[in-house]
Write a protein that holds these residues in place. Structure first.
Motif, PDB file in Angstrom:
ATOM      1  N   ASN A  75       0.828  -1.206   0.000  1.00  0.00           N
ATOM      2  CA  ASN A  75       0.000   0.000   0.000  1.00  0.00           C
ATOM      3  C   ASN A  75       0.861   1.255   0.000  1.00  0.00           C
ATOM      4  N   TYR A  76       1.889   1.230   0.832  1.00  0.00           N
ATOM      5  CA  TYR A  76       2.769   2.393   0.918  1.00  0.00           C
ATOM      6  C   TYR A  76       3.476   2.646  -0.410  1.00  0.00           C
ATOM      7  N   LEU A  77       3.911   1.563  -1.053  1.00  0.00           N
ATOM      8  CA  LEU A  77       4.592   1.735  -2.335  1.00  0.00           C
ATOM      9  C   LEU A  77       3.642   2.277  -3.392  1.00  0.00           C
ATOM     10  N   LEU A  78       2.376   1.824  -3.314  1.00  0.00           N
ATOM     11  CA  LEU A  78       1.379   2.334  -4.267  1.00  0.00           C
ATOM     12  C   LEU A  78       1.138   3.828  -4.036  1.00  0.00           C
ATOM     13  N   ILE A  79       1.107   4.218  -2.765  1.00  0.00           N
ATOM     14  CA  ILE A  79       0.929   5.638  -2.438  1.00  0.00           C
ATOM     15  C   ILE A  79       2.085   6.452  -3.021  1.00  0.00           C
ATOM     16  N   MET A  80       3.296   5.894  -2.903  1.00  0.00           N
ATOM     17  CA  MET A  80       4.469   6.584  -3.421  1.00  0.00           C
ATOM     18  C   MET A  80       4.398   6.714  -4.943  1.00  0.00           C
ATOM     19  N   LEU A  81       3.995   5.630  -5.582  1.00  0.00           N
ATOM     20  CA  LEU A  81       3.886   5.637  -7.041  1.00  0.00           C
ATOM     21  C   LEU A  81       2.808   6.617  -7.501  1.00  0.00           C
ATOM     22  N   ALA A  82       1.659   6.597  -6.797  1.00  0.00           N
ATOM     23  CA  ALA A  82       0.562   7.506  -7.145  1.00  0.00           C
ATOM     24  C   ALA A  82       1.027   8.952  -6.976  1.00  0.00           C
ATOM     25  N   THR A  83       1.766   9.218  -5.895  1.00  0.00           N
ATOM     26  CA  THR A  83       2.260  10.582  -5.664  1.00  0.00           C
ATOM     27  C   THR A  83       3.157  11.005  -6.827  1.00  0.00           C
ATOM     28  N   PHE A  84       4.015  10.091  -7.262  1.00  0.00           N
ATOM     29  CA  PHE A  84       4.925  10.385  -8.373  1.00  0.00           C
ATOM     30  C   PHE A  84       4.129  10.789  -9.620  1.00  0.00           C
ATOM     31  N   VAL A  85       3.084  10.002  -9.917  1.00  0.00           N
ATOM     32  CA  VAL A  85       2.276  10.272 -11.116  1.00  0.00           C
ATOM     33  C   VAL A  85       1.525  11.601 -10.963  1.00  0.00           C
ATOM     34  N   GLY A 121       6.908  10.317  16.044  1.00  0.00           N
ATOM     35  CA  GLY A 121       6.620   9.389  17.136  1.00  0.00           C
ATOM     36  C   GLY A 121       7.223   8.015  16.900  1.00  0.00           C
ATOM     37  N   GLY A 122       8.202   7.951  15.975  1.00  0.00           N
ATOM     38  CA  GLY A 122       8.879   6.692  15.741  1.00  0.00           C
ATOM     39  C   GLY A 122       8.056   5.679  14.962  1.00  0.00           C
ATOM     40  N   GLU A 123       6.888   6.099  14.483  1.00  0.00           N
ATOM     41  CA  GLU A 123       6.112   5.157  13.687  1.00  0.00           C
ATOM     42  C   GLU A 123       5.897   5.700  12.278  1.00  0.00           C
ATOM     43  N   VAL A 124       6.042   4.820  11.326  1.00  0.00           N
ATOM     44  CA  VAL A 124       5.919   5.238   9.933  1.00  0.00           C
ATOM     45  C   VAL A 124       4.445   5.377   9.555  1.00  0.00           C
ATOM     46  N   ASN A 125       4.112   6.467   8.871  1.00  0.00           N
ATOM     47  CA  ASN A 125       2.760   6.571   8.305  1.00  0.00           C
ATOM     48  C   ASN A 125       2.834   6.986   6.836  1.00  0.00           C
ATOM     49  N   ALA A 126       1.666   7.068   6.207  1.00  0.00           N
ATOM     50  CA  ALA A 126       1.600   7.281   4.757  1.00  0.00           C
ATOM     51  C   ALA A 126       2.298   8.571   4.306  1.00  0.00           C
ATOM     52  N   LEU A 127       2.344   9.593   5.182  1.00  0.00           N
ATOM     53  CA  LEU A 127       2.957  10.864   4.774  1.00  0.00           C
ATOM     54  C   LEU A 127       4.408  10.679   4.332  1.00  0.00           C
ATOM     55  N   LEU A 128       5.099   9.726   4.958  1.00  0.00           N
ATOM     56  CA  LEU A 128       6.490   9.470   4.573  1.00  0.00           C
ATOM     57  C   LEU A 128       6.558   9.109   3.084  1.00  0.00           C
ATOM     58  N   ILE A 170       4.311   9.740   0.725  1.00  0.00           N
ATOM     59  CA  ILE A 170       3.940  10.879  -0.120  1.00  0.00           C
ATOM     60  C   ILE A 170       5.172  11.775  -0.271  1.00  0.00           C
ATOM     61  N   GLY A 171       5.845  12.029   0.838  1.00  0.00           N
ATOM     62  CA  GLY A 171       7.064  12.844   0.801  1.00  0.00           C
ATOM     63  C   GLY A 171       8.127  12.229  -0.092  1.00  0.00           C
ATOM     64  N   LEU A 172       8.287  10.899  -0.003  1.00  0.00           N
ATOM     65  CA  LEU A 172       9.282  10.213  -0.838  1.00  0.00           C
ATOM     66  C   LEU A 172       8.884  10.259  -2.315  1.00  0.00           C
ATOM     67  N   GLY A 173       7.587  10.152  -2.580  1.00  0.00           N
ATOM     68  CA  GLY A 173       7.099  10.237  -3.962  1.00  0.00           C
ATOM     69  C   GLY A 173       7.432  11.587  -4.569  1.00  0.00           C
ATOM     70  N   VAL A 174       7.221  12.648  -3.772  1.00  0.00           N
ATOM     71  CA  VAL A 174       7.552  13.999  -4.246  1.00  0.00           C
ATOM     72  C   VAL A 174       9.058  14.099  -4.490  1.00  0.00           C
ATOM     73  N   ALA A 175       9.850  13.539  -3.555  1.00  0.00           N
ATOM     74  CA  ALA A 175      11.310  13.601  -3.690  1.00  0.00           C
ATOM     75  C   ALA A 175      11.780  12.830  -4.927  1.00  0.00           C
ATOM     76  N   LEU A 176      11.190  11.651  -5.163  1.00  0.00           N
ATOM     77  CA  LEU A 176      11.563  10.862  -6.341  1.00  0.00           C
ATOM     78  C   LEU A 176      11.243  11.614  -7.619  1.00  0.00           C
ATOM     79  N   TYR A 177      10.048  12.247  -7.630  1.00  0.00           N
ATOM     80  CA  TYR A 177       9.686  13.021  -8.820  1.00  0.00           C
ATOM     81  C   TYR A 177      10.691  14.163  -9.017  1.00  0.00           C
ATOM     82  N   GLY A 178      11.071  14.797  -7.893  1.00  0.00           N
ATOM     83  CA  GLY A 178      12.047  15.884  -7.954  1.00  0.00           C
ATOM     84  C   GLY A 178      13.358  15.414  -8.560  1.00  0.00           C
ATOM     85  N   MET A 179      13.802  14.223  -8.152  1.00  0.00           N
ATOM     86  CA  MET A 179      15.050  13.692  -8.693  1.00  0.00           C
ATOM     87  C   MET A 179      14.913  13.393 -10.179  1.00  0.00           C
ATOM     88  N   ALA A 180      13.771  12.799 -10.547  1.00  0.00           N
ATOM     89  CA  ALA A 180      13.541  12.506 -11.963  1.00  0.00           C
ATOM     90  C   ALA A 180      13.528  13.809 -12.752  1.00  0.00           C
TER      91      ALA A 180
END
Ligand SMILES: [Zn+2]
Ligand SMILES: [Zn+2]
Length: 160
Positions: free
Chosen positions: A4-14, A72-79, A81-91
């Protein structure tokens, strides 16, 4: 869960391609044209352009999203989304700054039709030196006509 998280990242990229199109069309060619103008018509010799400040416009929110995504030491979906934006930025930097504008020498002689079409589409955007009436505001999504042109060109080169 990780899927799910990877899909969120991919969707953010698109989605970022759409966000970029809108930002480029309505903000950079709008009220922040002062920052984008030197990318169309460079009026100085500095290596950096005022246009490069948009790196921060996308980089800072991306960084903050990543921070909020590990609060709070726990990963949530925002991470992701942030990574998706960063990946798009790198691309974007790889494709736009390095490949298209050759700010570093890389892939200069490519024959790949997708890359050729992509470069052509953005060069068409740059034909317009001013703020109004531009075209091809996107980046990775290439208008099909440029892709067909690049394929036809490759066939011609191969035939000769
Ligand atoms: Zn532009
Ligand atoms: Zn450009």
């Amino acid at each position: 869960m990780i899927l799910n998280y990877l899909l969120i990242m991919l969707a953010t990229f698109v989605i970022m391609e759409g966000v970029t199109w809108c930002t480029h069309r309505y903000v950079m060619h709008g009220f922040l044209w002062v920052l984008h103008a030197d990318h169309h018509d460079k009026d100085h010799d500095h290596v950096l352009e005022r246009n490069d400040s948009f790196f921060l416009v996308f980089g800072i929110p991306s960084f903050l999203l990543c921070l909020a995504g590990v609060r709070g030491g726990e990963v949530n979906a925002l991470l992701f989304i942030g990574l998706g934006v960063a990946l798009y930025g790198m691309a974007y930097v790889l494709v736009h700054d390095i490949f298209i504008h050759q700010r570093l020498k890389w892939l200069r002689q490519t024959k790949n039709p997708y890359f050729l079409a992509l470069r052509k589409a953005h060069k068409v955007h740059h034909k317009q030196l001013g703020k109004e009436d531009g075209e091809c505001f996107g980046m990775l999504f290439v208008p099909l006509r440029y892709f067909r042109e690049a394929l036809a060109y490759r066939r011609k080169v191969r035939a000769s």
